[in-house]
Write a protein that holds these residues in place. Structure first.
Motif, mmCIF file in Angstrom:
data_model
loop_
_atom_site.group_PDB
_atom_site.id
_atom_site.type_symbol
_atom_site.label_atom_id
_atom_site.label_comp_id
_atom_site.label_asym_id
_atom_site.label_seq_id
_atom_site.Cartn_x
_atom_site.Cartn_y
_atom_site.Cartn_z
ATOM 1 N N LYS A 1 0.816 -1.218 0.000
ATOM 2 C CA LYS A 1 0.000 0.000 0.000
ATOM 3 C C LYS A 1 0.848 1.266 0.000
ATOM 4 O O LYS A 1 0.344 2.354 -0.287
ATOM 5 C CB LYS A 1 -0.944 -0.002 1.202
ATOM 6 C CG LYS A 1 -0.247 -0.053 2.549
ATOM 7 C CD LYS A 1 -1.273 -0.191 3.669
ATOM 8 C CE LYS A 1 -0.591 -0.396 5.016
ATOM 9 N NZ LYS A 1 -1.585 -0.589 6.093
ATOM 10 N N TYR A 2 2.137 1.139 0.330
ATOM 11 C CA TYR A 2 3.017 2.306 0.352
ATOM 12 C C TYR A 2 3.796 2.480 -0.955
ATOM 13 O O TYR A 2 4.578 3.421 -1.083
ATOM 14 C CB TYR A 2 4.015 2.189 1.503
ATOM 15 C CG TYR A 2 3.369 2.023 2.850
ATOM 16 C CD1 TYR A 2 2.601 3.043 3.412
ATOM 17 C CD2 TYR A 2 3.512 0.841 3.575
ATOM 18 C CE1 TYR A 2 1.994 2.886 4.650
ATOM 19 C CE2 TYR A 2 2.917 0.678 4.816
ATOM 20 C CZ TYR A 2 2.161 1.700 5.347
ATOM 21 O OH TYR A 2 1.563 1.548 6.576
ATOM 22 N N LYS B 1 3.853 6.713 4.972
ATOM 23 C CA LYS B 1 3.405 6.074 6.209
ATOM 24 C C LYS B 1 2.677 7.074 7.114
ATOM 25 O O LYS B 1 1.647 6.753 7.713
ATOM 26 C CB LYS B 1 4.599 5.449 6.937
ATOM 27 C CG LYS B 1 5.175 4.235 6.224
ATOM 28 C CD LYS B 1 6.207 3.519 7.059
ATOM 29 C CE LYS B 1 7.498 4.307 7.113
ATOM 30 N NZ LYS B 1 8.562 3.544 7.824
ATOM 31 N N GLU C 1 -0.793 7.805 5.630
ATOM 32 C CA GLU C 1 -1.729 6.712 5.868
ATOM 33 C C GLU C 1 -2.215 6.714 7.320
ATOM 34 O O GLU C 1 -3.394 6.508 7.608
ATOM 35 C CB GLU C 1 -1.059 5.374 5.550
ATOM 36 C CG GLU C 1 -2.011 4.195 5.548
ATOM 37 C CD GLU C 1 -1.626 3.100 6.514
ATOM 38 O OE1 GLU C 1 -2.347 2.098 6.576
ATOM 39 O OE2 GLU C 1 -0.616 3.251 7.216
ATOM 40 N N THR D 1 -6.160 7.189 8.590
ATOM 41 C CA THR D 1 -6.851 6.040 9.194
ATOM 42 C C THR D 1 -7.049 6.185 10.692
ATOM 43 O O THR D 1 -7.773 5.389 11.294
ATOM 44 C CB THR D 1 -6.081 4.728 8.930
ATOM 45 O OG1 THR D 1 -4.744 4.855 9.459
ATOM 46 C CG2 THR D 1 -6.002 4.443 7.441
#
Length: 209
Positions: free
Chosen positions: A130-131, A187, A190, A194
Motif C-alpha cells: 500500500k506504500y 506512512k 496513511e 486512518t
C-alpha cells in the motif's frame, strides 16, 4: 535520520549471538572519522547505536525486535554491509527521508542488465504494497531508490552505475533477502487518514458539549 546515500561498505568481523539478540562488530574507515559512543549508523538500512569503537571498528547491539523485523539475522563474520552516518542538521539531502526503521523484508526475484543500469524486481510482504507507487521512493538495504514499476506484490528498481559501485545492492542476486523501508511521508499520510478522530459527536456529548 538518514538519506539513503551509502557512504561506504563495511565488513562484519564478529557476530556474537545472544538469546534472540546479537552483537555485531564492523570494520570500516570513513564512518569512523568522527564517531562517538551513542552515534547512530545505518547498517544495510537498519539504524543501530554505536556502543564501543576502535580506530578501525565499531560495535552495535541488536535487540530482538530488530532481529525479527529485518534480514540482519543472516549476517555472519565476513558479510559486507552498507554504511551511512546519521544526517547532520546542516547537511544536504541527496536521497530521501530514511529513518532506519525497517518495515519488512523483500526478496529479489528477477534482475536484468539494461545499458549502464541494472534493474531488480523485488517481492515484498503484502502489507508493504500500500506504500508503493510509481516514481515513489523506497530504501532497499539502506539505499535510496526510485520505484519504476509496481506489480501485484513486487516493485522494480533500477541501479545507476554509481549505486552499483558504492553499495552492495548490485551484487545481490535472485533469492537474496533485503531490508525494506517504505517512504516515511507515505506512512505518516496513511496513519493520519486512518486514525480514529477523537473529537466525535459522541465524545463532545460525553464531555458536556
Amino acid at each position: 535520520m538518514f538519506t539513503g546515500i551509502v557512504e561506504e561498505v563495511g565488513k562484519i568481523t564478529s557476530v556474537r549471538a545472544k538469546p534472540q539478540a546479537m552483537e555485531l562488530t564492523i570494520a570500516c574507515s570513513l564512518v569512523l572519522e568522527d564517531v562517538k559512543r551513542g552515534d547512530s549508523i545505518s547498517i544495510s538500512g537498519i539504524c543501530l547505536t554505536v556502543s564501543t569503537f576502535t580506530s578501525n571498528t565499531f560495535t552495535v547491539d541488536v535487540i530482538p525486535e530488530t532481529v525479527k523485523s529485518s534480514a540482519i539475522a543472516g549476517l555472519k563474520t565476513g558479510s559486507r554491509v552498507n554504511l551511512e552516518r546519521a544526517m547532520p542538521a546542516n547537511g544536504r539531502f541527496g536521497g530521501h527521508f530514511v529513518s532506519g526503521h525497517i518495515d519488512g523484508i523483500g526478496v529479489i526475484r528477477a534482475e536484468k542488465k539494461e545499458a549502464n543500469a541494472i534493474t531488480k524486481t523485488i517481492e515484498l510482504e503484502p502489507h508493504l504494497m500500500k506504500y508503493m507507487m510509481l516514481k515513489g521512493s523506497i530504501a532497499v538495504d539502506g539505499t535510496s531508490l526510485t520505484i519504476f514499476d509496481v506489480g501485484h506484490n513486487t516493485v522494480t528498481i533500477s541501479l545507476i552505475p554509481t549505486t552499483q559501485q558504492d553499495s552492495l545492492l548490485g551484487e545481490k542476486g535472485i533469492g537474496s533477502r533485503v531490508n525494506i523501508e517504505c517512504d516515511l511521508l507515505a506512512k505518516y499520510t496513511e496513519r493520519i487518514q486512518t486514525a480514529e478522530p477523537k473529537m466525535t459527536k459522541n465524545w463532545l456529548s460525553e464531555h458536556g458539549f
